[in-house]
Write a protein that holds these residues in place. Structure first.
Motif, PDB file in Angstrom:
ATOM      1  N   ALA A  48      13.000  -9.823 -24.672  1.00  0.00           N
ATOM      2  CA  ALA A  48      13.080  -9.253 -26.025  1.00  0.00           C
ATOM      3  C   ALA A  48      13.725 -10.199 -27.013  1.00  0.00           C
ATOM      4  O   ALA A  48      14.419  -9.808 -27.927  1.00  0.00           O
ATOM      5  CB  ALA A  48      13.833  -7.928 -25.988  1.00  0.00           C
ATOM      6  N   GLY A  49      13.526 -11.499 -26.811  1.00  0.00           N
ATOM      7  CA  GLY A  49      13.981 -12.476 -27.784  1.00  0.00           C
ATOM      8  C   GLY A  49      15.477 -12.700 -27.785  1.00  0.00           C
ATOM      9  O   GLY A  49      16.078 -12.957 -28.823  1.00  0.00           O
ATOM     10  N   LEU A  50      16.121 -12.632 -26.600  1.00  0.00           N
ATOM     11  CA  LEU A  50      17.554 -12.860 -26.549  1.00  0.00           C
ATOM     12  C   LEU A  50      17.826 -14.349 -26.755  1.00  0.00           C
ATOM     13  O   LEU A  50      17.516 -15.169 -25.912  1.00  0.00           O
ATOM     14  CB  LEU A  50      18.125 -12.398 -25.199  1.00  0.00           C
ATOM     15  N   GLY A  71      20.774  -1.492 -36.486  1.00  0.00           N
ATOM     16  CA  GLY A  71      19.804  -2.462 -37.004  1.00  0.00           C
ATOM     17  C   GLY A  71      18.391  -2.118 -36.595  1.00  0.00           C
ATOM     18  O   GLY A  71      17.498  -2.954 -36.657  1.00  0.00           O
ATOM     19  N   SER A  72      18.195  -0.870 -36.167  1.00  0.00           N
ATOM     20  CA  SER A  72      16.890  -0.459 -35.649  1.00  0.00           C
ATOM     21  C   SER A  72      15.968   0.079 -36.733  1.00  0.00           C
ATOM     22  O   SER A  72      14.749   0.137 -36.541  1.00  0.00           O
ATOM     23  CB  SER A  72      17.060   0.624 -34.586  1.00  0.00           C
ATOM     24  N   VAL A  88      16.704  -5.159 -27.881  1.00  0.00           N
ATOM     25  CA  VAL A  88      17.507  -3.968 -27.593  1.00  0.00           C
ATOM     26  C   VAL A  88      18.766  -3.936 -28.446  1.00  0.00           C
ATOM     27  O   VAL A  88      19.121  -2.913 -29.016  1.00  0.00           O
ATOM     28  CB  VAL A  88      17.869  -3.935 -26.097  1.00  0.00           C
ATOM     29  N   GLY A  89      19.447  -5.074 -28.549  1.00  0.00           N
ATOM     30  CA  GLY A  89      20.675  -5.086 -29.330  1.00  0.00           C
ATOM     31  C   GLY A  89      21.561  -6.244 -28.936  1.00  0.00           C
ATOM     32  O   GLY A  89      21.204  -7.108 -28.132  1.00  0.00           O
ATOM     33  N   ARG A  90      22.756  -6.261 -29.523  1.00  0.00           N
ATOM     34  CA  ARG A  90      23.688  -7.366 -29.303  1.00  0.00           C
ATOM     35  C   ARG A  90      25.108  -6.826 -29.245  1.00  0.00           C
ATOM     36  O   ARG A  90      25.499  -5.982 -30.071  1.00  0.00           O
ATOM     37  CB  ARG A  90      23.561  -8.383 -30.431  1.00  0.00           C
ATOM     38  N   ILE A  91      25.855  -7.292 -28.253  1.00  0.00           N
ATOM     39  CA  ILE A  91      27.280  -6.988 -28.147  1.00  0.00           C
ATOM     40  C   ILE A  91      28.040  -8.220 -28.609  1.00  0.00           C
ATOM     41  O   ILE A  91      27.895  -9.299 -28.035  1.00  0.00           O
ATOM     42  CB  ILE A  91      27.679  -6.621 -26.705  1.00  0.00           C
ATOM     43  N   SER A  92      28.858  -8.066 -29.650  1.00  0.00           N
ATOM     44  CA  SER A  92      29.659  -9.172 -30.175  1.00  0.00           C
ATOM     45  C   SER A  92      31.125  -8.910 -29.877  1.00  0.00           C
ATOM     46  O   SER A  92      31.611  -7.783 -30.029  1.00  0.00           O
ATOM     47  CB  SER A  92      29.456  -9.321 -31.687  1.00  0.00           C
ATOM     48  N   ASP A  98      40.893  -9.932 -32.186  1.00  0.00           N
ATOM     49  CA  ASP A  98      41.291  -8.756 -31.411  1.00  0.00           C
ATOM     50  C   ASP A  98      40.292  -8.483 -30.289  1.00  0.00           C
ATOM     51  O   ASP A  98      39.328  -9.219 -30.080  1.00  0.00           O
ATOM     52  CB  ASP A  98      41.456  -7.531 -32.315  1.00  0.00           C
ATOM     53  N   ALA A  99      40.513  -7.380 -29.566  1.00  0.00           N
ATOM     54  CA  ALA A  99      39.683  -7.052 -28.397  1.00  0.00           C
ATOM     55  C   ALA A  99      38.617  -6.014 -28.703  1.00  0.00           C
ATOM     56  O   ALA A  99      37.984  -5.498 -27.778  1.00  0.00           O
ATOM     57  CB  ALA A  99      40.572  -6.574 -27.254  1.00  0.00           C
ATOM     58  N   THR A 100      38.399  -5.689 -29.982  1.00  0.00           N
ATOM     59  CA  THR A 100      37.347  -4.730 -30.300  1.00  0.00           C
ATOM     60  C   THR A 100      35.976  -5.329 -29.996  1.00  0.00           C
ATOM     61  O   THR A 100      35.806  -6.548 -29.924  1.00  0.00           O
ATOM     62  CB  THR A 100      37.393  -4.323 -31.786  1.00  0.00           C
ATOM     63  N   VAL A 101      35.002  -4.447 -29.836  1.00  0.00           N
ATOM     64  CA  VAL A 101      33.643  -4.862 -29.493  1.00  0.00           C
ATOM     65  C   VAL A 101      32.682  -4.227 -30.491  1.00  0.00           C
ATOM     66  O   VAL A 101      32.811  -3.040 -30.813  1.00  0.00           O
ATOM     67  CB  VAL A 101      33.288  -4.414 -28.059  1.00  0.00           C
ATOM     68  N   ASP A 102      31.740  -5.013 -30.991  1.00  0.00           N
ATOM     69  CA  ASP A 102      30.696  -4.487 -31.870  1.00  0.00           C
ATOM     70  C   ASP A 102      29.387  -4.371 -31.091  1.00  0.00           C
ATOM     71  O   ASP A 102      29.001  -5.306 -30.378  1.00  0.00           O
ATOM     72  CB  ASP A 102      30.449  -5.418 -33.068  1.00  0.00           C
ATOM     73  N   LEU A 103      28.716  -3.255 -31.254  1.00  0.00           N
ATOM     74  CA  LEU A 103      27.393  -3.062 -30.668  1.00  0.00           C
ATOM     75  C   LEU A 103      26.398  -2.881 -31.807  1.00  0.00           C
ATOM     76  O   LEU A 103      26.471  -1.887 -32.540  1.00  0.00           O
ATOM     77  CB  LEU A 103      27.380  -1.837 -29.754  1.00  0.00           C
ATOM     78  N   ALA A 104      25.499  -3.845 -31.986  1.00  0.00           N
ATOM     79  CA  ALA A 104      24.431  -3.737 -32.979  1.00  0.00           C
ATOM     80  C   ALA A 104      23.163  -3.306 -32.254  1.00  0.00           C
ATOM     81  O   ALA A 104      22.726  -3.973 -31.301  1.00  0.00           O
ATOM     82  CB  ALA A 104      24.213  -5.069 -33.690  1.00  0.00           C
ATOM     83  N   LEU A 105      22.574  -2.208 -32.680  1.00  0.00           N
ATOM     84  CA  LEU A 105      21.399  -1.645 -32.014  1.00  0.00           C
ATOM     85  C   LEU A 105      20.131  -2.180 -32.668  1.00  0.00           C
ATOM     86  O   LEU A 105      19.999  -2.179 -33.887  1.00  0.00           O
ATOM     87  CB  LEU A 105      21.421  -0.117 -32.106  1.00  0.00           C
ATOM     88  N   GLY A 106      19.192  -2.634 -31.834  1.00  0.00           N
ATOM     89  CA  GLY A 106      17.946  -3.190 -32.332  1.00  0.00           C
ATOM     90  C   GLY A 106      16.773  -2.247 -32.194  1.00  0.00           C
ATOM     91  O   GLY A 106      16.897  -1.109 -31.707  1.00  0.00           O
ATOM     92  N   GLU A 107      15.620  -2.747 -32.587  1.00  0.00           N
ATOM     93  CA  GLU A 107      14.400  -1.932 -32.575  1.00  0.00           C
ATOM     94  C   GLU A 107      14.019  -1.460 -31.177  1.00  0.00           C
ATOM     95  O   GLU A 107      13.381  -0.429 -31.013  1.00  0.00           O
ATOM     96  CB  GLU A 107      13.238  -2.743 -33.169  1.00  0.00           C
TER      97      GLU A 107
END
Length: 214
Positions: free
Chosen positions: A62-64, A90-91, A123-127, A155-164
């Motif tokens: 999926a283009g990772l 981001g979907s 699917v998405g990206r975890i940053s 910091d230790a926070t995590v971002d989850l960006a959701l894809g198409e």
């Protein structure tokens, strides 16, 4: 000595017929051999070296585009209750960030912010930053085929960006995490110290529907 014309014509016809019979016989024999050979190859009775080469097809990732950082040696999985997750949509589908964060909190993760993200394929990206490696891998276990991206956050926070391509979390009973074993390194990962963190990307400006609908 004279030759009977009718007799000569009969001889010529016989010779032509004989030649045709030979040609057709050779063709039929060749076709039969080709058929037997094809059947032997198809059933693996005969190995044909030039057909034995490995042919690869592109992996449907999926283009990772981002190579996953390896977890530090011996790093232990983080408990969901120690992981704060921000979810961004981001979907293009409304309400996806809010509903997904709700599903994650039901599994014990700590709710952070929700918002929009730039349109994202796959699917998405975890940053996450260097302090959030264990947190990122804890979240990664719950989402198939999501990419990991190291950024410069402190910091230790995590971002989850959701894809198409996001269709939901892995069923809870299929998430197998051994809390007593170090985090396994994914195939092809790069040691953390060899990676250059990308800049932190915040949420995108609200879309027409807003992440109140995200």
């Amino acid at each position: 000595m004279s030759v009977d014309p009718d007799r000569a014509r009969q001889l010529r016809r016989r010779q032509v017929h004989e030649r045709q019979a030979v040609v057709f016989g050779v063709l039929l024999a060749s076709l039969a051999l080709a058929g037997l050979g094809a059947a032997a190859v198809y059933t693996d009775t005969v190995d044909v070296p030039f057909l034995a080469r490995d042919f690869s097809t592109p992996s449907p990732t999926a283009g990772l585009a981002v190579v996953a950082p390896c977890p530090p040696a011996g790093a232990m999985p983080a408990a969901p209750g120690a992981v704060t997750v921000n979810v961004y949509n981001g979907s293009g589908r409304p309400n996806l960030a809010g509903s997904t964060l709700g599903d994650l909190t039901k599994r014990g993760f700590v709710a952070g912010a929700t918002g929009n993200a730039a349109p994202l394929k796959g699917v998405g990206r975890i940053s996450y930053g260097a302090a959030g490696v264990a947190s990122a891998y804890a979240l990664w276990d719950h989402i198939d085929e999501v990419e990991l991206q190291l950024d410069a956050r402190a910091d230790a926070t995590v971002d989850l960006a959701l894809g198409e391509g996001f269709e939901g979390l892995v069923p809870a009973d299929e998430v197998l995490v051994d809390a007593a074993a170090p985090i396994p390194a994914p195939t092809g990962c790069v040691p953390l110290e060899q990676m250059t963190p990308v800049p932190v990307v915040g949420p995108a400006p609200p879309a027409a529907e807003g992440e109140a609908a995200g």
